[in-house]
Structures are given as structure tokens and as C-alpha cells.
Design an enzyme around this catalytic site. Structure first.
Site, PDB file in Angstrom:
ATOM      1  N   GLY A  16       0.680  -1.182   0.032  1.00 25.40           N
ATOM      2  CA  GLY A  16      -0.096   0.068   0.043  1.00 25.40           C
ATOM      3  C   GLY A  16       0.885   1.145   0.025  1.00 25.40           C
ATOM      4  N   GLY A  19      -0.244   4.872  -0.592  1.00 31.74           N
ATOM      5  CA  GLY A  19      -1.457   5.204  -0.173  1.00 31.74           C
ATOM      6  C   GLY A  19      -1.006   6.217   0.917  1.00 31.74           C
ATOM      7  N   ASN A  20      -1.947   6.845   1.799  1.00 38.12           N
ATOM      8  CA  ASN A  20      -1.966   7.977   2.692  1.00 38.12           C
ATOM      9  C   ASN A  20      -0.890   7.546   3.813  1.00 38.12           C
ATOM     10  OD1 ASN A  20      -3.643   9.983   1.918  1.00 38.12           O
ATOM     11  ND2 ASN A  20      -5.085   8.925   2.058  1.00 38.12           N
ATOM     12  N   GLY A  22       1.407   5.068   3.692  1.00 38.58           N
ATOM     13  CA  GLY A  22       2.514   4.714   2.944  1.00 38.58           C
ATOM     14  C   GLY A  22       3.400   5.874   2.762  1.00 38.58           C
ATOM     15  N   ARG A 103     -15.909  -2.200  11.000  1.00 34.46           N
ATOM     16  CA  ARG A 103     -14.888  -2.870  10.657  1.00 34.46           C
ATOM     17  C   ARG A 103     -14.998  -4.282   9.964  1.00 34.46           C
ATOM     18  NH1 ARG A 103      -9.974  -3.693  13.439  1.00 34.46           N
ATOM     19  NH2 ARG A 103     -10.645  -5.829  13.849  1.00 34.46           N
ATOM     20  N   ASN A 110     -11.137  -6.587   2.323  1.00 34.20           N
ATOM     21  CA  ASN A 110      -9.814  -6.814   2.691  1.00 34.20           C
ATOM     22  C   ASN A 110      -9.283  -8.113   2.812  1.00 34.20           C
ATOM     23  OD1 ASN A 110      -9.555  -4.018   2.068  1.00 34.20           O
ATOM     24  ND2 ASN A 110      -9.526  -3.502   4.235  1.00 34.20           N
ATOM     25  N   VAL A 134      -1.022  -3.597   9.370  1.00 36.34           N
ATOM     26  CA  VAL A 134      -1.790  -2.581   9.536  1.00 36.34           C
ATOM     27  C   VAL A 134      -3.153  -2.241   9.031  1.00 36.34           C
ATOM     28  CG1 VAL A 134      -1.602   0.221   9.514  1.00 36.34           C
ATOM     29  CG2 VAL A 134       0.507  -1.083  10.085  1.00 36.34           C
ATOM     30  N   ASP A 164      -3.414   2.510  19.429  1.00 36.55           N
ATOM     31  CA  ASP A 164      -4.403   2.589  20.318  1.00 36.55           C
ATOM     32  C   ASP A 164      -3.548   2.859  21.774  1.00 36.55           C
ATOM     33  OD1 ASP A 164      -6.682   1.479  18.714  1.00 36.55           O
ATOM     34  OD2 ASP A 164      -5.245   0.083  18.452  1.00 36.55           O
ATOM     35  N   ARG A 167      -2.538   6.198  21.785  1.00 38.78           N
ATOM     36  CA  ARG A 167      -3.843   7.130  21.893  1.00 38.78           C
ATOM     37  C   ARG A 167      -4.073   7.181  23.502  1.00 38.78           C
ATOM     38  NH1 ARG A 167      -7.162   4.838  16.998  1.00 38.78           N
ATOM     39  NH2 ARG A 167      -6.527   6.401  15.435  1.00 38.78           N
ATOM     40  N   HIS A 192      -7.981  -4.155  17.517  1.00 40.90           N
ATOM     41  CA  HIS A 192      -7.646  -2.962  17.164  1.00 40.90           C
ATOM     42  C   HIS A 192      -9.563  -2.617  16.598  1.00 40.90           C
ATOM     43  CE1 HIS A 192      -6.701   0.901  15.373  1.00 40.90           C
ATOM     44  NE2 HIS A 192      -7.365   0.698  14.349  1.00 40.90           N
TER      45      HIS A 192
HETATM   46  P1  NAD Z   1      -5.066   4.347   1.354  1.00 46.06           P
HETATM   47  O1  NAD Z   1      -6.585   4.221   0.510  1.00 46.06           O
HETATM   48  O2  NAD Z   1      -4.772   5.663   1.222  1.00 46.06           O
HETATM   49  O3  NAD Z   1      -4.222   3.418   0.718  1.00 46.06           O
HETATM   50  C1  NAD Z   1      -4.089   1.985   0.624  1.00 46.06           C
HETATM   51  C2  NAD Z   1      -3.414   1.884  -0.404  1.00 46.06           C
HETATM   52  O4  NAD Z   1      -3.317   0.209  -0.472  1.00 46.06           O
HETATM   53  C3  NAD Z   1      -3.596   2.261  -1.892  1.00 46.06           C
HETATM   54  O5  NAD Z   1      -2.630   2.781  -2.309  1.00 46.06           O
HETATM   55  C4  NAD Z   1      -4.114   0.912  -2.560  1.00 46.06           C
HETATM   56  O6  NAD Z   1      -3.762   0.828  -3.901  1.00 46.06           O
HETATM   57  C5  NAD Z   1      -3.264  -0.119  -1.886  1.00 46.06           C
HETATM   58  N1  NAD Z   1      -3.710  -1.543  -1.917  1.00 46.06           N
HETATM   59  C6  NAD Z   1      -4.679  -2.024  -2.045  1.00 46.06           C
HETATM   60  N2  NAD Z   1      -4.708  -3.387  -1.987  1.00 46.06           N
HETATM   61  C7  NAD Z   1      -3.445  -3.763  -2.185  1.00 46.06           C
HETATM   62  C8  NAD Z   1      -2.731  -4.963  -2.123  1.00 46.06           C
HETATM   63  N3  NAD Z   1      -3.504  -5.970  -2.377  1.00 46.06           N
HETATM   64  N4  NAD Z   1      -1.524  -4.980  -2.411  1.00 46.06           N
HETATM   65  C9  NAD Z   1      -0.779  -3.924  -2.267  1.00 46.06           C
HETATM   66  N5  NAD Z   1      -1.386  -2.525  -1.959  1.00 46.06           N
HETATM   67  C10 NAD Z   1      -3.051  -2.534  -2.106  1.00 46.06           C
HETATM   68  O7  NAD Z   1      -5.431   3.707   2.849  1.00 46.06           O
HETATM   69  P2  NAD Z   1      -4.545   4.208   3.978  1.00 46.06           P
HETATM   70  O8  NAD Z   1      -5.037   5.517   4.695  1.00 46.06           O
HETATM   71  O9  NAD Z   1      -3.145   4.246   3.739  1.00 46.06           O
HETATM   72  O10 NAD Z   1      -4.973   3.010   4.970  1.00 46.06           O
HETATM   73  C11 NAD Z   1      -4.673   1.895   4.785  1.00 46.06           C
HETATM   74  C12 NAD Z   1      -5.152   0.597   5.627  1.00 46.06           C
HETATM   75  O11 NAD Z   1      -4.674   0.977   7.095  1.00 46.06           O
HETATM   76  C13 NAD Z   1      -6.571   0.742   5.761  1.00 46.06           C
HETATM   77  O12 NAD Z   1      -7.315  -0.483   5.870  1.00 46.06           O
HETATM   78  C14 NAD Z   1      -6.877   1.405   6.934  1.00 46.06           C
HETATM   79  O13 NAD Z   1      -8.116   1.199   7.728  1.00 46.06           O
HETATM   80  C15 NAD Z   1      -5.567   0.931   7.910  1.00 46.06           C
HETATM   81  N6  NAD Z   1      -5.524   1.692   9.228  1.00 46.06           N
HETATM   82  C16 NAD Z   1      -5.151   1.023  10.176  1.00 46.06           C
HETATM   83  C17 NAD Z   1      -4.737   1.400  11.447  1.00 46.06           C
HETATM   84  C18 NAD Z   1      -4.286   0.693  12.536  1.00 46.06           C
HETATM   85  O14 NAD Z   1      -4.078   1.317  13.726  1.00 46.06           O
HETATM   86  N7  NAD Z   1      -4.116  -0.511  12.545  1.00 46.06           N
HETATM   87  C19 NAD Z   1      -4.752   2.823  11.513  1.00 46.06           C
HETATM   88  C20 NAD Z   1      -5.236   3.795  10.402  1.00 46.06           C
HETATM   89  C21 NAD Z   1      -5.651   2.917   9.260  1.00 46.06           C
HETATM   90  C1  LMR Z   2      -7.851   4.108  13.247  1.00 42.37           C
HETATM   91  O1  LMR Z   2      -7.872   3.616  14.335  1.00 42.37           O
HETATM   92  O2  LMR Z   2      -7.380   5.337  13.221  1.00 42.37           O
HETATM   93  C2  LMR Z   2      -8.007   3.239  12.091  1.00 42.37           C
HETATM   94  O3  LMR Z   2      -7.971   1.834  12.305  1.00 42.37           O
HETATM   95  C3  LMR Z   2      -9.010   3.720  11.214  1.00 42.37           C
HETATM   96  C4  LMR Z   2     -10.320   3.348  11.494  1.00 42.37           C
HETATM   97  O4  LMR Z   2     -11.004   2.565  10.440  1.00 42.37           O
HETATM   98  O5  LMR Z   2     -10.739   3.350  12.695  1.00 42.37           O
END
Ligand code: NAD
Ligand code: LMR
Length: 332
Positions: A16, A19-20, A22, A103, A110, A134, A164, A167, A192
Site C-alpha cells: 500500500g 496510499g496515505n 505509506g 470494521r 480486505n 496495519v 491505540d 492514544r 484494534h
Molecule cells: P489508502 O487508501 O490511502 O491506501 C491504501 C493503499 O493500499 C492504496 O494505495 C491501494 O492501492 C493499496 N492496496 C490495496 N490493495 C493492495 C494490495 N493487494 N497490495 C498492495 N497494495 C494494495 O489507505 P490508508 O489510509 O493508507 O490506510 C491503509 C489501511 O490501514 C486501511 O485498511 C486502514 O483502515 C488501515 N489503518 C489501520 C490502522 C491501525 O491502527 N491498525 C490505523 C489507520 C489505518
Molecule cells: C484508526 O484507528 O484510526 C484506523 O484503524 C481507522 C479506523 O477505521 O478506525
């Protein structure tokens, strides 16, 4: 690319990458914030084909930053190539939650990503591979990846609870007026998700027990729900899910794993349970850990209040239900 004459480079794979998260993560890895100022890194970026061009832009910027520790950047749309020789895998790529989504809604979208990536890790990664998931729902996705990698020790697959954990520290610091650095031994039990259980029973604030500094009503009515629902609050405010704080927590998680928890402190990791605190074996579940010499160990033997035990049981049930859904969807 500038040269650094220290250790041999290690391969770090980030999925990813375009993405944001990344974008907020890669530059800090390349700067040495994750693995230390003497550890060069080779970055492998994995994206879906449609996002490879955007990842190329990020790679151009990484190179333009002339990080002395950056030993190279490669971009792939094939997980087998992206995980070849990888020692640290950060599995970020997945669809984020948007306003109003829960979720569970993400599972169908996903879940299918993490089986093939787990297999690619199994078949191609280095023997010392350590994985942080993540992409949400992170605990369940880590479970899927671990099950798809039977040759890799299951404890090498972790899901991120550090956001978490951070936070919870931030809320307690704000409430007590303490500095974040003076807060130790926070825990966030579970998944999470909104039914996680942030727990300051064993936390200290500048050496004083935290429970004596806050009242029960603040704990139950403010602290726990604020931390547990912070992800949704950020989506509501930003119109997008947390990104920089998530990237920062991923850096913290891997840094702690590789370089250890500070003396007198612990962190929260979600790794596969061995039955500690009654959590069903194999469930990827947030617990307090101490990291040393590249390993993490659950802090055992804590005397938990009855309320905490009840939260652990309820949350483990919710996590098990997610896994049952994955099985119903045919993902595992
Ligand atoms: P985003 O949409 O900005 O970026 C996601 C990227 O993943 C995109 O560039 C997309 O093309 C890529 N992607 C999709 N499928 C893929 C695959 N099979 N292989 C490789 N890349 C792939 O999203 P983001 O804001 O970067 O968030 C990414 C993930 O992290 C989301 O699932 C979000 O919910 C999660 N997240 C988790 C936490 C946590 O604490 N665990 C916190 C925030 C966000
Ligand atoms: C977060 O905790 O900020 C992320 O996991 C985004 C979400 O979907 O809650």
C-alpha cells in the site's frame, strides 16, 4: 543516493506504498527512525497495478531526499517479488474505513489480500522476517496472513495496537498534565476495534500509580470510549482515516520489536495468544509485551480486576466472531 558505511542493508517491504499511510511511513523508515541510525534499508514497495505509477512518484521523492541510510527502492505489483529476502514486512495496503463503515464491512473487501501476501512471505521472505499488519481489520488480517505462512513461526505475525496504546498515553497525559515520556506501562487489551479495552491499572505517571490520579467515572465514561472510538472520531473530523499517527505507531512498533522496550516500560503488541489471561490460543490479541533482542514476550502474572477480565472475554469473543466470518466468506 548517498552511501552509509555501517551495517549491511536489510530489506523492508511496505504494501500500500502509494496510499496515505505509506506516504507518511516510507520517509521515516528511510531516515532511520524505525531501525536506528546505523541500519541501512532497502525498500520494496508493493502496490496494485493501478497504483504503481503513484508509487513511482513516491520512490522519486525518496531518492530525492538523499537519505544516507537508503540503500535502494524497488516497486512491485507481485507479492512474491516484493517479499523476496524481506526482514521487515509492513502490511498496510488495504481499503480504509469511510464514514459510517464498521470494521466487519472491511472483511469482505480486505480479507482476500492477506492470504496471498502471507503465502508470498512464507515462500520468499528472509528467515528473520517480522510482520506488522496495519491494514484493517488488522488483527484478523494478521491471523489470515499467519495461517497462510505455515513455515514462518506464528509469533512473527503481529497486528498493530500501538496506535491505540499511544492514544491511551496521550489521553492520560492530557488528563494529568504529565509529559508523555513520564507515562509507562499502559496496556490496550484485544482487538484494534471499538471493543478493545484500554487499561491504565498498571500504568504509572512520573512514577506514581495512574489509577490514584483519575476517577472511575472519567475512566469508564471518557478514557475507554475516547481511545476505543478514536479512529471513527478522526474519520469524522478529517473525512479520511488516520494516516500520520498510524504511520508513526507503525514506526514505534517495529522500532520496539527490533531495538527493545525502554527499561521499566512495556508496549502493546497483538501477536498470537498462547492462552495468556484466558485469551483463546492462536487469536491475535493485544497484550502488554516487553521486547528484547528482537523478540517480544507477553508480560504475564498481572492480577487483573474483574472488570478487565470481563472485557477480555467479551473482546476475545468479538475477535473470534470476525474469524468465523472470514471462514464463512471462504477467505480461510
Ligand atoms: P489508502 O487508501 O490511502 O491506501 C491504501 C493503499 O493500499 C492504496 O494505495 C491501494 O492501492 C493499496 N492496496 C490495496 N490493495 C493492495 C494490495 N493487494 N497490495 C498492495 N497494495 C494494495 O489507505 P490508508 O489510509 O493508507 O490506510 C491503509 C489501511 O490501514 C486501511 O485498511 C486502514 O483502515 C488501515 N489503518 C489501520 C490502522 C491501525 O491502527 N491498525 C490505523 C489507520 C489505518
Ligand atoms: C484508526 O484507528 O484510526 C484506523 O484503524 C481507522 C479506523 O477505521 O478506525
Amino acid at each position: 543516493m548517498a552511501e552509509c558505511c555501517c551495517k549491511k542493508p536489510v530489506t523492508v517491504t511496505v504494501t500500500g506504498a502509494a496510499g496515505n499511510i505509506g506516504y507518511a511511513l516510507l520517509f521515516r523508515i528511510a531516515s532511520g527512525a524505525m531501525l536506528g541510525p546505523d541500519q541501512p534499508v532497502k525498500l520494496n514497495l508493493l502496490e496494485i497495478p493501478q497504483a504503481v505509477k503513484a508509487a513511482e512518484g513516491t520512490a522519486m521523492e525518496l531518492n530525492d531526499s538523499a537519505f544516507p541510510l537508503l540503500a535502494g527502492v524497488d516497486i512491485y505489483d507481485d507479492p512474491n517479488q516484493a517479499f523476496a529476502g524481506c526482514s521487515y514486512g509492513l502490511l498496510v495496503g488495504a481499503r480504509p474505513r469511510s464514514k459510517g463503515m464498521e470494521r466487519a464491512d472491511l472483511l469482505a473487501a480486505n480479507g482476500g489480500i492477506f492470504g496471498p501476501q502471507g503465502k508470498a512471505i512464507n515462500d520468499n521472505a528472509a528467515d528473520d522476517i517480522r510482520v506488522l499488519v496495519v491494514g484493517n481489520p488488522a488483527n484478523t488480517n494478521a491471523y489470515i496472513a499467519a495461517k497462510s505462512a505455515p513455515d514462518v513461526p506464528a509469533e512473527r505475525f503481529t497486528a498493530m495496537m500501538r496506535l491505540d496504546h499511544n492514544r491511551a498515553i496521550s489521553q492520560l497525559a492530557e488528563k494529568t498534565g504529565a509529559a508523555v515520556k513520564d507515562i509507562k506501562k499502559m496496556i490496550v487489551w484485544g482487538n484494534h476495534s471499538a471493543d478493545q479495552y484500554p487499561d491504565l491499572t498498571f500504568a504509572t505517571v512520573d512514577g506514581k500509580p495512574a489509577p490514584g490520579l483519575v476517577d472511575e467515572a472519567w475512566l469508564d465514561d471518557y478514557f475507554v470510549p475516547t481511545v476505543a472510538k478514536r479512529g471513527a472520531a478522526i474519520i469524522e473530523a478529517r473525512g479520511a482515516s488516520s494516516a500520520a499517527s498510524a504511520a508513526s505507531a507503525a514506526i514505534d512498533h517495529m522500532h520496539t520489536w527490533a531495538l527493545g522496550t525502554p527499561e521499566g516500560d512495556w508496549s502493546t503488541f497483538a501477536g498470537p495468544s498462547h492462552g495468556e489471561y484466558g485469551v483463546p490460543e492462536g487469536l491475535i490479541y493485544g497484550m502488554p509485551v516487553i521486547c528484547k533482542d528482537g523478540q517480544y514476550q507477553v508480560v504475564e502474572g498481572l492480577e487483573l480486576p474483574e472488570k478487565t477480565k470481563q472485557h477480555i472475554v467479551a473482546n476475545a469473543k468479538a475477535a473470534e466472531e470476525e474469524i468465523a466470518t472470514v471462514k464463512e466468506l471462504g477467505i480461510l
